[in-house]
Scaffold this motif. Structure first.
Motif, PDB file in Angstrom:
ATOM      1  N   PRO A 165       0.800  -1.227   0.000  1.00  0.00           N
ATOM      2  CA  PRO A 165       0.000   0.000   0.000  1.00  0.00           C
ATOM      3  C   PRO A 165       0.838   1.284   0.000  1.00  0.00           C
ATOM      4  CG  PRO A 165      -0.981  -1.590   1.471  1.00  0.00           C
ATOM      5  CD  PRO A 165       0.343  -2.172   1.022  1.00  0.00           C
ATOM      6  N   SER A 166       2.052   1.247   0.555  1.00  0.00           N
ATOM      7  CA  SER A 166       2.861   2.458   0.655  1.00  0.00           C
ATOM      8  C   SER A 166       4.095   2.467  -0.250  1.00  0.00           C
ATOM      9  CB  SER A 166       3.316   2.651   2.100  1.00  0.00           C
ATOM     10  OG  SER A 166       4.146   1.570   2.478  1.00  0.00           O
ATOM     11  N   LYS A 188       6.947  -1.988   9.431  1.00  0.00           N
ATOM     12  CA  LYS A 188       5.812  -1.117   9.766  1.00  0.00           C
ATOM     13  C   LYS A 188       5.450  -0.194   8.597  1.00  0.00           C
ATOM     14  CE  LYS A 188       4.218   2.218  13.179  1.00  0.00           C
ATOM     15  NZ  LYS A 188       4.547   2.983  14.368  1.00  0.00           N
ATOM     16  N   LYS A 189       6.459   0.399   7.948  1.00  0.00           N
ATOM     17  CA  LYS A 189       6.206   1.368   6.884  1.00  0.00           C
ATOM     18  C   LYS A 189       5.931   0.732   5.528  1.00  0.00           C
ATOM     19  CE  LYS A 189       8.591   5.415   8.620  1.00  0.00           C
ATOM     20  NZ  LYS A 189       9.571   6.447   8.319  1.00  0.00           N
ATOM     21  N   ILE A 190       6.624  -0.362   5.203  1.00  0.00           N
ATOM     22  CA  ILE A 190       6.556  -0.920   3.856  1.00  0.00           C
ATOM     23  C   ILE A 190       5.712  -2.201   3.803  1.00  0.00           C
ATOM     24  CG2 ILE A 190       7.894  -1.812   1.906  1.00  0.00           C
ATOM     25  CD1 ILE A 190       8.482   1.129   2.454  1.00  0.00           C
ATOM     26  N   ILE A 222      -0.045  -6.998  -0.559  1.00  0.00           N
ATOM     27  CA  ILE A 222       1.398  -6.964  -0.782  1.00  0.00           C
ATOM     28  C   ILE A 222       1.756  -8.034  -1.799  1.00  0.00           C
ATOM     29  CG2 ILE A 222       3.666  -7.298   0.280  1.00  0.00           C
ATOM     30  CD1 ILE A 222       2.370  -6.258   2.902  1.00  0.00           C
ATOM     31  N   LEU A 223       2.571  -7.654  -2.777  1.00  0.00           N
ATOM     32  CA  LEU A 223       3.023  -8.580  -3.811  1.00  0.00           C
ATOM     33  C   LEU A 223       4.506  -8.370  -4.042  1.00  0.00           C
ATOM     34  CD1 LEU A 223       2.392 -10.613  -6.150  1.00  0.00           C
ATOM     35  CD2 LEU A 223       2.078  -8.583  -7.594  1.00  0.00           C
TER      36      LEU A 223
END
Length: 152
Positions: free
Chosen positions: A34-35, A82-84, A143-144
């Motif tokens: 998502p980020s 946490k971020k990625i 996530i991929l």
């Protein structure tokens, strides 16, 4: 006599086994969360470094060591997750993925032709490593990570 000993140490020390660096492989990569989104081709030194380019333009330089560094900005594995990725993932997840190694301590690992797969239905995760390719897909967290070694 002293010179003879020094000479023997120099001669025999020169023949000592030196560790070989990990090979660098050409790869094609898709990495989406998502980020964070990046796709391109580049080079992977398994478990240590991933460099991606698009039309000869550097896109990503991901280095794994005591910390995770993305384009020279370093952070802890915990903060990277946490971020990625996801803070619920084990700290070593990205290192295991980029090493083509089992995740989550090898739980639910089954052999397939040319590799292995792991499936975690309760987490929405599928992970496959086979014949120079890798697929990590988390449908719940969107996530991929796809990596395919390119024959050079």
């Amino acid at each position: 006599m002293r010179w003879l000993i020094v000479l023997l140490i120099v001669i025999l020390g020169g023949c000592a086994h030196k560790p070989q660096p990990l090979p660098v492989r050409p790869v094609a990569v898709v990495f989406k969360s998502p980020s964070f989104k990046v796709a391109g081709s580049g080079f992977l030194q398994k478990g240590r470094r991933l460099q991606l380019y698009n039309a000869s333009t550097p896109l990503l330089d991901l280095r794994l060591g005591k910390r995770v560094c993305i384009n020279s900005r370093c952070t802890s594995y915990k903060l990277f997750n946490k971020k990625i990725l996801s803070s619920s993932y084990p700290l070593a997840l990205i290192k295991n993925i980029l090493s083509f190694q089992p995740i989550f301590g090898g739980q639910n690992k089954t052999s397939i032709i040319g590799g292995f797969k792991q499936r975690f239905d309760n987490l929405g995760i599928i992970y496959k490593v086979y014949r120079g390719s890798l697929l990590f897909k988390d449908t719940k967290r969107h996530i991929l990570i796809k990596i395919k070694e390119i024959d050079g």
